[in-house]
Write a protein that holds these residues in place. Sequence first.
Motif, mmCIF file in Angstrom:
data_model
loop_
_atom_site.group_PDB
_atom_site.id
_atom_site.type_symbol
_atom_site.label_atom_id
_atom_site.label_comp_id
_atom_site.label_asym_id
_atom_site.label_seq_id
_atom_site.Cartn_x
_atom_site.Cartn_y
_atom_site.Cartn_z
ATOM 1 N N ALA A 246 0.817 -1.218 0.000
ATOM 2 C CA ALA A 246 0.000 0.000 0.000
ATOM 3 C C ALA A 246 0.851 1.269 0.000
ATOM 4 N N ASP A 247 0.393 2.262 -0.748
ATOM 5 C CA ASP A 247 1.026 3.586 -0.711
ATOM 6 C C ASP A 247 0.537 4.385 0.492
ATOM 7 N N ARG A 248 -0.758 4.238 0.795
ATOM 8 C CA ARG A 248 -1.353 4.911 1.950
ATOM 9 C C ARG A 248 -2.245 3.925 2.700
ATOM 10 N N ILE A 249 -2.530 4.259 3.963
ATOM 11 C CA ILE A 249 -3.362 3.415 4.815
ATOM 12 C C ILE A 249 -4.497 4.252 5.394
ATOM 13 N N ALA A 250 -5.680 3.643 5.484
ATOM 14 C CA ALA A 250 -6.807 4.228 6.205
ATOM 15 C C ALA A 250 -7.258 3.209 7.243
ATOM 16 N N VAL A 251 -7.386 3.627 8.497
ATOM 17 C CA VAL A 251 -7.726 2.732 9.599
ATOM 18 C C VAL A 251 -9.141 3.038 10.070
ATOM 19 N N LEU A 252 -9.995 2.007 10.092
ATOM 20 C CA LEU A 252 -11.384 2.140 10.542
ATOM 21 C C LEU A 252 -11.565 1.466 11.891
ATOM 22 N N TYR A 253 -12.358 2.125 12.751
ATOM 23 C CA TYR A 253 -12.753 1.531 14.028
ATOM 24 C C TYR A 253 -14.219 1.853 14.267
ATOM 25 N N LEU A 254 -15.055 0.840 14.381
ATOM 26 C CA LEU A 254 -16.493 1.011 14.591
ATOM 27 C C LEU A 254 -17.116 1.954 13.560
ATOM 28 N N GLY A 255 -16.660 1.850 12.326
ATOM 29 C CA GLY A 255 -17.243 2.643 11.257
ATOM 30 C C GLY A 255 -16.757 4.069 11.180
ATOM 31 N N ARG A 256 -15.773 4.427 12.005
ATOM 32 C CA ARG A 256 -15.193 5.764 11.973
ATOM 33 C C ARG A 256 -13.755 5.687 11.483
ATOM 34 N N LEU A 257 -13.354 6.624 10.677
ATOM 35 C CA LEU A 257 -11.970 6.705 10.238
ATOM 36 C C LEU A 257 -11.154 7.296 11.384
ATOM 37 N N VAL A 258 -10.135 6.557 11.873
ATOM 38 C CA VAL A 258 -9.368 7.042 13.017
ATOM 39 C C VAL A 258 -7.961 7.494 12.649
ATOM 40 N N GLU A 259 -7.444 7.040 11.501
ATOM 41 C CA GLU A 259 -6.126 7.520 11.080
ATOM 42 C C GLU A 259 -5.923 7.242 9.603
#
Length: 329
Positions: A217-230
């Motif tokens: 991956a070039d970039r990462i998106a982290v989800l927790y309980l349906g919210r983007l956290v980082e």
Amino acid sequence: MTVLLSIRDLDVDLGRGGWFADAAPLNILSGVSLDLMPGETLGLVGESGSGKTTLARAVLGLQPVSGGRLWFDGAELTRPADFRAIRRRAALMFQDATASLSPRMTVGEAVTEPFAIHRIAVRNRHDKAAELLAEVGLPPEMAARYPHELSGGQARRVGVARALALKPALVIADEPTAGLDVSVQADILNLMADLKERHGLSYLIITHNLALVRHVADRIAVLYLGRLVETGPTRAIFADPRHPYTRSLIAAEPKPDPRKRRADLAIRGEIPSILRRPAGCEFHTRCPLAREICRVEPPALGDIGRGRSARCHFAETMTEGGRHELEHR
């Protein structure tokens, strides 16, 4: 450069049905905003139930959205016809490659099925099937086989071939290496990287496997309980995660050297039910660094510079040194 896929403030609510049909719907995704550039690979990570696959389905119009806006290659997606059009240019690789293939269809019929669905004329479907199979390293005689005759790696390659049939700009890969041996996983990842270079593909990769996103991956998106956290560049996030959830996920990666394991950053307890979301920061019930403000005030997703954002009250000080400082406050 035009953004290929743009998501702004996306919400997805699901009705409860049955005895609870009159109750308020369940909020699965809330306020998710992401951009994916042409030729980029974005890794979408998080525990089961965090909404990763729901987000992918919403992008393709397979899951109705409750709010927010979507654009693909500059065109806004609002009507069902818009989503039907995007499915010519965006393909989905399913998590269970074998189950995604009809047991009544041969491999050749499966990989050329997108042409029939979209009513695209093909002069010779047998030759087209052989061409698509060759793209993913399978011999032409494989076209006559049925799904039950394929190994896990072969079924995965067939799934890749079917995804490539209409020459998409975007491929959404849901756990592309799930259930495969390590050597076969490497083969599939190398194949995907080669196809990306050859066809100028963009990938949205949904996975639990942090080693995978670190590699591709070039970039990462982290989800927790349906919210983007980082969100942020892969290398920066692995070097210096700014949300405790991201930090805990990285710390949980298996390490052969026990001296490098971080038990102090382990996630406590189970992921909360979406029926009873915690007040304040939704991660505070499991966060090893939670403070009183986390229990009462929900943090906003804030820009922390260099193309990064994090949803944490202490994101600005969440460096290795800042972590120790926070622990002793």
